[in-house]
Design a protein around this motif. Sequence first.
Motif: not given
Length: 719
Positions: A284, A286-287, A291, A295, A325, A329, A385
């Motif tokens: 993934m 993800w950050s 992101r 993502y 998610e 997001e 995550p």
Amino acid sequence: MKLWALQERIAARAGRVLRRSLDQMRALSTPTYAATAGAQSQNERFGFLDHDFMVRLAALSPWHPGVISRLADDAIGHRFDLLGSGPVVVAHGIKCAGLAGISFDPVMAPDVDADGRWLDKLVNRSNVAESRRIWRCIEGGYTPIDWQLDFKSGYRWSEKTWYGRIRFGHLRGVDVKVPWELARMQHLPALALAAHYARAGLLAERTSYDYVREAKNQMLDFIATNPPGFGVNWACAMDVGIRVANMVVTFDMMAATGVDLGEDFQSIFSNSVLAHGRHIARNMEWSPIFRGNHYLANIAGLLFAAVHLSRSRETEIWLSFGTAELITELEYQFHPDGSTFEASVCYHRLSSEIVLWSFALLDNLPVEKHASFAQAIDWSEPTPPRRKSGPLALHTVPGTSRLGPIPPWCRERLHKMAGFTKALTRPDGLIVQFGDNDSGRFLNFGASEVHAARGNPGHPAWSLDHRSVVSGIDAFLGYGCEDAASAIIAAFAGRGSLANTRPTAAKCPDASVGNIDIWNELLALSDTVEQVSAWRTDFCSRPGILDKLERQKFNGMGCFVFRSPTLYLAIRCGEIGIHGLGAHAHCDQLAIELLMDGKSLARDPGSYIYTPLPEVRNRYRSVMVHHAPRHLHHEPADLLLGVFDLRESAVGECLFFGDEGFVGRHRGYGFDVYRIVRVCNDRVSIVDFSPDGHHISDPQPDKIDFSSGYGFADGTGPR
């Protein structure tokens, strides 16, 4: 940093390195093809594509069957025109034209045989037996595509390289986006849709089976020659996500034709979908902060994979986690006013399409899939995550008796996302290119921009006509269908009507910033600065600019728009993007895009290209090619940080926005620089100034070829 925090970071990094090494050893020693995925989930997601629906589609958009036929013919001929490549028949051993004078010698084409022995030299040892078995399922007379080839430069990656060891971006002239774009498989839905037009008697050139066979063969070709986790097309999880979504949609449409897909193909396909989902889950993008659209594409890929596969604990986690998610997001990546947080109008379309199609999928789920939302989920994959989410509430899907997991506020946000696109669309139907443009799409069913561009990817409409995402969102929200592509989205989401009942446009709300005292004060201040510290520019027009003048503001990204029958003026003034990373931002703070009397007088030049030519990338990002305040030859950001890094560059601040005009400032040069844009009845007057005595230069952009899409540049500029 405290000692315990440093130790924690070192331990986490060591853990990642160890896991990566173990993953590589495992991949090299055991097959990576997924097994026993089970039968796909029974569905009729495209069961609406019957004879009557196809006839009604053709009546709604008479040009659509022809567009789909041309796209499908190109796919059957393995003829691809992607990212400025020009039409290329992509096969092993071809000689490529090169980029900016840089080209690589072709690799000798393998001696392809029906039994798959040719794969022994291409595929790694642990996967070659399954690869050969899959290849033998391809129907005769098929020529394989070289999926590892940058068919602009001629550089080729290896199918034997584990994805974690793939290198890219280090060789001048080589563009990894080219094989990635091809392997997204976005050409496959056109083949499946052409099969339905042929079945309805609306395409006479080929049979429905001809199109289905080619789509099957190409998917088998890719699966056989790209074992999971090996080669360039597994190096970026975003592309894996987009690919699996396009493959699942194509499979569902093929199944709806009534053509027998065969048990072997269905089993191979479902195993591939499972492998795609597992790869995304372990990689993934993800950050905690930085992101973005990557993502979003990961999430969408998980959702489409989960919905395709039969129920299991694994797929239920994907579906529940992906849905939670996606909602998270939407709030994180889109501002309340609908604008994107990436500081790029074109990436706004890509991300909006990902959200739109994911919502459409979730609105029309089989009821048995709802069980996934009733349980708490602990996302325990070894990569972030780290998420724990409780059961998801179900809401009534508007206009139906069905339930779905999308809250009402998400639909309102989606509506505003369409509003942002409409506001940033010029009178000629083309979008303003603030920020990057890589021509990225998610799913494309031959929307109106393909027709407007007359099938030519080099035509500006191909990348810059974004009206299809607006019509798609309108159709999803139940406002009616404008064209064939939006009608397909509506039906996919479970909306039944093809009627065009678009709502009357609402009156623009008040979009003012500041008060008239600020305007008058700054106007007076601009008149007092030294001559060297101000630059005045006038754009003249015939009288009437102020007639029916409307204004719109998007404080989120920082876009301010004036529009009247004879004027279109967009101003960029706001955030850097992606919470300060600026990966897709340009040095365009206080830049304008201006049309008067239908003529472009100031225009953002686009992006052209990314990693293959870093100096060209930086030139298109530079303030020097934007109509923005300038201080000698200085940049308001450090372009040498990296091709996707504008951290610590200027943030724009709007001080006034009203009927009189606009005032903004930034400190990108190390001091306050102001831009006043005065909208008069017969002109737009601009003054850039520094109240502190610094030199302000002519903002007229340096000459550069206009780029309407990734890899395209007008004139004789860099290609």
